[in-house]
Design a protein around this motif. Structure first.
Motif, short mmCIF file in Angstrom:
data_model
loop_
_atom_site.label_atom_id
_atom_site.label_comp_id
_atom_site.label_asym_id
_atom_site.label_seq_id
_atom_site.Cartn_x
_atom_site.Cartn_y
_atom_site.Cartn_z
N GLN A 196 0.95 4.27 -2.68
CA GLN A 196 0.54 5.61 -2.25
C GLN A 196 1.65 6.63 -2.51
OE1 GLN A 196 0.20 6.61 2.04
NE2 GLN A 196 -1.89 7.15 1.59
N PHE B 148 0.84 -1.21 0.00
CA PHE B 148 0.00 0.00 0.00
C PHE B 148 0.87 1.26 0.00
CE2 PHE B 148 -3.46 2.80 0.80
CZ PHE B 148 -3.02 3.72 1.74
N GLN B 149 1.86 1.27 0.89
CA GLN B 149 2.72 2.44 1.07
C GLN B 149 3.42 2.81 -0.23
OE1 GLN B 149 3.20 4.75 3.08
NE2 GLN B 149 5.27 5.00 3.85
N HIS C 174 2.01 7.69 -6.09
CA HIS C 174 1.03 8.70 -6.47
C HIS C 174 1.38 10.06 -5.88
CE1 HIS C 174 -2.31 6.91 -8.77
NE2 HIS C 174 -1.80 5.79 -8.30
N LEU D 282 -6.43 2.90 -5.38
CA LEU D 282 -5.33 1.95 -5.38
C LEU D 282 -5.81 0.52 -5.14
CD1 LEU D 282 -2.99 4.00 -3.00
CD2 LEU D 282 -2.97 4.02 -5.48
N PRO E 166 -7.25 6.86 -1.60
CA PRO E 166 -6.69 5.51 -1.63
C PRO E 166 -7.59 4.47 -2.28
CG PRO E 166 -7.36 6.08 0.60
CD PRO E 166 -7.51 7.32 -0.22
N ASP F 33 -7.29 14.57 -2.96
CA ASP F 33 -7.31 14.05 -4.32
C ASP F 33 -7.92 15.07 -5.28
OD1 ASP F 33 -7.42 10.83 -5.59
OD2 ASP F 33 -8.28 12.50 -6.69
N ILE G 213 -3.96 11.69 -2.63
CA ILE G 213 -4.59 10.62 -3.39
C ILE G 213 -5.71 9.97 -2.58
CG2 ILE G 213 -2.61 9.20 -2.63
CD1 ILE G 213 -4.37 8.21 -5.74
N TYR H 162 -3.91 -3.14 -5.87
CA TYR H 162 -3.39 -3.73 -4.63
C TYR H 162 -3.89 -5.16 -4.47
CZ TYR H 162 -2.76 -4.21 0.48
OH TYR H 162 -2.43 -4.63 1.74
N GLU I 279 -8.71 12.90 2.66
CA GLU I 279 -8.12 12.24 1.49
C GLU I 279 -8.91 12.56 0.22
OE1 GLU I 279 -8.07 8.34 3.24
OE2 GLU I 279 -5.89 8.36 3.42
#
Lengths: 166, 234
Positions: free
Chosen positions: B93, B89-90, B96, B177, B174, B166, B172, B181, B162
């Motif tokens: 993120q 995830f990191q 982006h 993603l 999330p 965005d 962003i 993911y 968030e």
């Protein structure tokens, strides 16, 4: 990429070239490529420093050492940490790389070779002790964030390898 | 910061010397990233706010970390599964955020990506080693996956901040993603001989300040020194 210090007073450059990495006392901050820009006005210095690893605990010490070194020759220094462009091992000078090896730390390879050694376990990193390439990675994380742990199967010594950061 | 703190608890307690050092190195990298973000936040924030006040002096409901990151270091399998679910995830993120319209966020992200790639390589490699290791290691990994997987959905549920970030180009959402993911982790777990559990999502609202029972213990450890000795410096 050594900062352009051609317009800076020699005694300042001299003082800076005697400030060393606290962990690797043979590697000067200039040779590490972390000093990005130096501006001098009267007896006031503004210096831009770029961190190696984000969590590197030596950065604060390096800043303090620079301030102390310049203070000893009569300058007051302000350090600004800049994150961009991000530091890469490409900025370590040839002299710096040699200093690393002399100290017992294998210097960083190119990005591609670094990956081969760390990910594919290819035996290409020269041992700083005996120069053999019959070496293998033990762990991608060594004594500090910037280094990986290797072992030489010829002289049987372990050693740190400075990871390529690009 | 919360996962960095969890990893720091392993200092001197790792299962082997190399893994102890690796996990605490990862913790240090993450704390470095946190410092960069918190320093920026302090500059943008209220008068008197510092990276330290943000890190140590918030009240429990003011921390917006995901609940999965609070989960304890039950065993190495849990540590690795938790780390991997976070690392994938990191990295996405950060990639982006490296395209944010905020230069500082771009700079922090670009710096952090280099290190996060190492973290993900580490956690992913251990997933494979332990998943495909022995029956015992596979069982422990499967058990850890079943405990932790149901928490991961929170990472993708956007908060108002968030969503706003965005829309305004500096952050962003999330949610964007999630699909990539899920595909990536499915492939890894399948290759490692692990089965993604089919259990319902766990209630997790850490991002809105509602933390699990673990957060109290974490914060009492994390905050103790600053609260006992206000404004102390190393």
């Amino acid at each position: 990429m050594v900062a352009d210090l051609s317009n800076i007073e020699p005694k300042i450059v001299d003082a800076l070239s005697n400030v060393f990495d606290p962990e690797i006392p043979v590697l000067s901050l200039l040779d590490m490529g972390v000093i990005k820009e130096v501006n001098v006005k009267d007896n006031w210095v503004h210096l831009k420093l770029t961190p190696t690893y984000t969590g590197c605990p030596a950065m604060d010490t390096m800043a303090a050492d620079i301030v102390a070194a310049l203070d000893s020759i009569g300058y007051e220094t302000q350090i600004e940490f800049v994150l961009a462009p991000a530091w890469t091992t490409d900025w370590i000078t040839e002299r710096g790389r040699k200093a690393l090896v002399d100290y017992g730390i294998a210097s960083p390879l190119s990005e591609a070779l670094d990956k081969s050694a760390l990910v594919n376990g290819e035996r290409i990193v020269p041992c700083p002790q005996c120069e053999s390439t019959n070496t293998k990675v033990l762990s991608e994380f060594g004594s500090t964030a910037c280094k990986a742990l290797f072992k030489c199967d010829d002289c049987l010594e372990t050693f740190d390898y400075f990871k390529c950061l690009k | 910061m919360i996962i960095a703190h969890r990893l720091s608890e392993l200092c001197g307690h790792g299962p082997s010397l190399e893994t102890d050092i690796a996990l605490t190195n990862i913790s240090l990298d993450l704390f470095g990233q946190v410092r960069n973000f918190f320093q920026y936040a302090a500059e943008l924030g209220a008068e008197g706010e510092t990276e330290d006040s943000i890190a140590f002096l918030r009240l429990e409901r003011e921390y917006s970390s995901s609940v999965i990151l609070e989960q304890p270091n039950t065993d190495f399998a849990h540590i690795i599964i938790r780390q991997y679910l976070f690392d994938v995830f990191q990295l996405m993120q950060l990639e982006h955020l490296a395209k944010s319209n905020d230069d500082r966020i771009v700079a922090i992200a670009n710096k952090s990506i280099k290190e996060t790639k190492y973290h993900k390589r580490f956690s992913e490699a251990w997933i494979m080693r332990l998943g495909l290791g022995t029956e015992l290691s596979n069982n422990k990994m499967q058990s850890a996956l079943e405990h932790l997987y149901p928490f991961h959905g929170e990472l993708f549920r956007p908060t108002d901040i968030e969503i706003d970030a965005d829309l305004n180009g500096y952050g962003i959402n999330p949610e964007r993603l999630k699909e990539r993911y899920q595909t990536e982790i499915a492939e890894t777990f399948s290759s490692a001989g692990l089965t993604i559990p089919n259990t319902p999502e766990r209630m997790a609202n850490g991002k809105t300040g509602i933390h699990s029972e673990h957060m109290g213990a974490i914060l009492s450890s994390l905050q103790y020194m600053q609260r006992a000795y206000p404004n102390m410096q190393w």
